[in-house]
Design an enzyme around this catalytic site. Structure first.
Site, PDB file in Angstrom:
ATOM      1  N   GLU A  73       0.800  -1.229   0.000  1.00 35.58           N
ATOM      2  CA  GLU A  73       0.000   0.000   0.000  1.00 35.58           C
ATOM      3  C   GLU A  73       0.829   1.273   0.000  1.00 35.58           C
ATOM      4  OE1 GLU A  73      -1.060  -2.638   1.431  1.00 35.58           O
ATOM      5  OE2 GLU A  73      -3.156  -2.833   0.812  1.00 35.58           O
TER       6      GLU A  73
ATOM      7  N   HIS B 152     -11.148  -4.524  10.298  1.00 38.75           N
ATOM      8  CA  HIS B 152     -11.667  -4.314   8.942  1.00 38.75           C
ATOM      9  C   HIS B 152     -12.945  -3.497   8.930  1.00 38.75           C
ATOM     10  CE1 HIS B 152      -8.864  -7.594   8.221  1.00 38.75           C
ATOM     11  NE2 HIS B 152      -8.949  -7.341   6.928  1.00 38.75           N
TER      12      HIS B 152
END
Lengths: 347, 369
Positions: free
Chosen positions: A77, A146
């Site tokens: 990322e 999440h």
């Protein structure tokens, strides 16, 4: 999962040109149209190409546009976000997908320090026309790491624009507007909304339909209380409004659509009319979107029109638990909104 | 290095060019390095000399202004490392791209920003190259993307610029610089991977000045062979006490895909102006580099010894440079600060005017651009 907005939409007889389009398909259309329109636009992220997108948002795009325009990245990322930002600085118009915004934390330095601040630091000589997009906030049963909502964190930073669509029209129009915007835009989608169909007018389905960034939409007119929300909770607000209408309470439901720059004028105009304010969001209460709305209402002319303190409905102030009964009680439900409305109206 | 006295000569007496032998580069996954025989013309030499001397004097002037508290905040000086930016600039075209970290004044000048605009940016004036909005670490110009304050963050950015070069098919490269300290950043290894996978025209350049702030390379890196750290990326290590390597640089850019270059260099100043630079290294070490490996002195000696220039001629350049820097400093200390309205500008690009909130709800600025 309950289908916010789906029930209301299904009751209508479609007018000419109107179709039921899921948020997923609306996003896909937006990407397809913008990739076609401007060859500088490209999509990168994990699984966006050959997998057709982790959530199938980019389905068919790699087949159509190829390796140059739709790029699968390794699980890096910070690296690929920096690469996307650098590409934007050098004249391309990347769409950088985070599989979920939870993973954007790995790359947040590139989003804020490289993307958001560069136009300012360079006195306007370097633009960063990039879109960061992906699912944000709670899903279903994906637990604490999440499920975080990033609206408040990204909404905090000058130099960014932050949008949060609810309906398919929002999703398509805002994504197109974001890609055409010359600034870094964070687009906070919602995984549970991807499969939900919404009505889309013929106009909304056209290739040049954009939803302006920075303008809220009044989804339902009302006179007794203003409900302000963004993303999936907008649907919950509409459900609550339908139930409350049977009891004679007419809610005005505002879909913010944009977190930054926030259309506080729309909220103020509504509060002047209804005299009551309830904010609804999925994120945590402290320093959240609702807190900002309340602060701004206090600072403006609408404060004098409030007949009761503004009230916030938010996610519970805990990391998201897994067990369904616990999770269900950590997100704002229709009953929580109704309760808040009745409290503020003192009924 | 020994000094050689030469008698005064006419310009017609000078050689047009000279050939030099330079140290062989250490190679990693490369069959051949740049040539060890380099030709430098008189014109090139004079240009390198003037540019390096300008950067040197500009940095020393910044030191002075900082001590007078006319420059504030962070100020990371480049004196000692001049050969790096001058040599690199000589090897690329103005249409190529450069991005570096915060020790950026040398590159800012090499990429074309005038000294007065650099100094005025340091002193926070409206005549600064970014109108006083950026300061020491955030100076930009065409094809120069700063000036970046977050250690290592510029490396993925550089690969992204390289991606754009490849995308637009314009045969341009991006020089992506970082230091020995940044070399241990994870995002750099993520970038190596993607640059190699996608064959990006990215030249990774590690300016190894032996210290990441106060931490010497031996104390920071399990492997100090920075030119090998790219693993699958070919690399070379160059000693840059001279600007000569640039002659051989042309070859390295013919590679399709990324390459990594380690430049061994040294900074005379501490990490920044708040660091005297002697708690983690000895004065003797600094003095030794200054007397044996100063890039400007070495270039001067080589030019004089090879009949490319006279001492008098180089002295004239010194005088001209000093004058330029004095004038630049004069500008930087007399130019007004930016107007308060500037505060609200440039938050967004190409945006209709909007209101910007100040420290309280009643103070508002208009963003006009």
């Amino acid at each position: 999962p309950r289908r916010a907005g789906g029930r209301a939409a299904a009751l209508h007889c479609p007018a000419a040109g109107v179709s039921q389009v899921t948020v997923r398909d609306a996003l896909n259309q937006a990407l397809d149209e913008e990739l076609e329109r401007d060859e500088r636009v490209f999509l990168l992220g994990e699984e966006v190409a050959q997998y057709d997108g982790a959530y199938k948002i980019s389905r068919g795009l790699w087949k159509k546009y190829g390796d140059k325009r739709v790029i699968d990245t390794p699980i890096s990322e910070m690296g690929f976000t920096g690469i996307a930002v650098g590409a934007a600085m050098a004249g391309l118009r990347p769409v950088c997908e985070f599989m979920t915004f939870n993973f954007s934390m790995q790359a947040i330095d590139q989003v804020i320090n490289s993307a958001a601040k560069t136009c300012y630091m360079s006195a306007g000589s370097i633009a960063v026309p990039i879109v960061f997009r992906g699912p944000n906030g709670a899903s279903a049963g994906v637990a604490a790491q999440h499920s975080q909502c990033f609206a408040a964190w990204y909404g905090h930073c000058p130099g960014l624009k932050v949008v949060s669509p609810w309906s398919s029209e929002d999703a398509k129009g805002l994504l197109k507007a974001s890609i055409r915007d010359d600034n870094p835009v964070v687009m906070l989608e919602n995984e549970l909304l991807y499969g939900v169909p919404f009505e889309m007018s013929e106009q909304a389905q056209s290739k040049d339909f954009v939803v302006p960034i920075g303008k809220a939409k009044i989804e339902r007119q009302g006179t007794h209380v203003t409900l302000v929300s963004h993303s999936r909770p907008v649907g919950h607000c509409l459900e609550a409004a339908a139930i409350l209408a049977k009891e004679g309470v007419e809610c005005e439901v505002i879909n913010l659509r944009t977190i930054r720059p926030m259309d506080i004028e729309a909220v103020e105009a509504s509060v002047v009319k209804t005299n009551h304010l309830v904010t609804v969001e999925g994120g945590w209460p402290q320093f959240g979107v609702g807190a900002e709305i309340c602060a701004r209402i206090m600072e403006g002319s609408a404060f004098n029109y409030l007949d009761a303190p503004a009230v916030r409905v938010t996610g519970a102030d805990v990391p998201m638990p897994y067990a369904k009964i616990l999770e269900d009680n950590c997100i704002p439900q229709v009953k929580d909104i109704i309760f808040a409305v009745k409290k503020t109206l003192n009924i | 290095a020994s000094r050689v006295m030469v008698a005064s000569r006419n310009y017609a007496d000078f050689a047009n060019e000279a050939t030099f032998e330079i140290k062989k580069c250490d190679l990693h996954r490369l069959e051949e390095g740049p040539s060890t025989t380099v030709v430098m013309t008189r014109e090139e030499g004079l240009h390198y000399y003037k540019t390096m001397q300008t950067i040197r004097r500009m940095e020393l002037k910044a030191d002075q202004l900082y001590k007078q508290k006319i420059i504030r905040g962070f100020c990371h000086l480049y004196d000692g490392q001049e050969a790096c930016c001058v040599g690199l600039e000589a090897a690329i075209k103005p249409t190529d791209h450069v991005i570096t970290a915060y020790r950026a004044h040398g590159f800012t000048y090499a990429r074309g920003v005038p000294t007065r605009e650099i100094l005025a940016e340091l002193t926070g004036r409206k005549g600064g190259c970014v109108k006083g909005k950026g300061g020491s670490m955030h100076m930009y110009t065409k094809n120069f993307y700063g000036g970046n304050g977050i250690v290592g963050a510029q490396v993925p950015l550089g690969a992204g610029i390289a991606l754009a070069c490849k995308y637009f098919d314009k045969n341009e490269v991006c020089l992506t610089l970082y230091g020995d300290g940044a070399a241990n950043q994870g995002q750099i290894f993520e970038t190596y991977n993607m640059a190699a996978l996608w064959k990006l025209p990215c030249v990774f350049i590690c300016e190894n000045n032996r210290y990441g702030m106060g931490t010497s390379v031996e104390r920071a890196a399990a492997s100090t062979d920075y030119y090998k750290r790219g693993d699958f990326i070919p690399g070379l290590r160059v000693r840059t006490d001279t600007a000569f390597f640039c002659g051989g640089m042309g070859n390295t850019f013919l590679f399709k895909g990324p390459i990594l270059m380690e430049l061994q260099t040294y900074r005379y100043h501490g990490h920044s102006m708040s660091d005297p630079g002697i708690s983690y290294r000895t004065r003797e070490e600094i003095q030794e580099v200054r007397s044996k490996s100063d890039p400007i002195t070495l270039l001067k000696d080589r030019m004089v010894n090879n009949n490319l220039a006279s001492i008098e001629e180089l002295k004239e350049i010194d005088v001209a440079v000093r004058k330029e820097i004095e004038e630049a400093a004069q500008f930087a200390t007399t130019d007004p600060e930016p107007p308060l309205e500037e505060l609200g500008n440039h938050i967004y690009f190409n945006e209709p005017p909007f209101e910007v909130r100040g420290p309280n709800q009643w103070i508002r600025y208009k963003s006009v651009c």
